[in-house]
Design a protein around this motif. Structure first.
Motif: not given
Length: 136
Positions: A15, A18-20, A23, A118
């Motif tokens: 998680g 994936r967020r990094w 972005a 995302r």
């Protein structure tokens, strides 16, 4: 117990990674640089597999086409400027990923895409409205 902790560590690390990556992808698109978005695709086009295939969607902001490619396999060129529609939910490859159906502007066969939810807004904007991503 160790196996359970290992699964939790993998879940939380994925998680955060994936967020990094999302972005970073946003920043690269805003700067007009090409990106690769991990996804799965399925198409009814001649010569293409009828099942979902894992690969990446290569997007260059403002380009006339984007390309889906599987590792060591064929590349599927997608003309930008098309529209998105809801896919058939009973054939989704992975229920954890958001699915969408892309209809090319040339009236070609639809391409069913699945990406992490995302990434979905980025994919919608860059494929449906490529002029909004051009560097001024």
């Amino acid at each position: 117990m160790g196996e359970f902790l290992g699964e939790l560590a993998t879940l939380f690390a994925d998680g955060a990674f994936r967020r990094w990556h999302v972005a970073r992808t946003r920043r690269r698109l805003a700067a007009g640089r090409p990106v690769r978005v991990p996804c799965s695709a399925r198409s009814d086009r001649a010569g293409w597999q009828r099942a979902y295939v894992n690969g990446t969607l290569d997007i260059t902001p403002g380009a006339a086409t984007a390309a889906f490619g599987e590792r060591g396999g064929d590349r599927l060129q997608l003309p930008t400027g098309g529209s998105f529609h809801e896919p058939e939910p009973d054939t989704w490859y992975d229920q954890d990923w958001a699915a969408t159906c892309y209809l090319p502007p040339d009236g070609g066969e639809p391409v069913h895409l699945q990406v992490d939810s995302r990434y979905l807004p980025l994919v919608h904007v860059t494929l449906a409205d490529p002029k909004s991503q051009q560097k001024v």
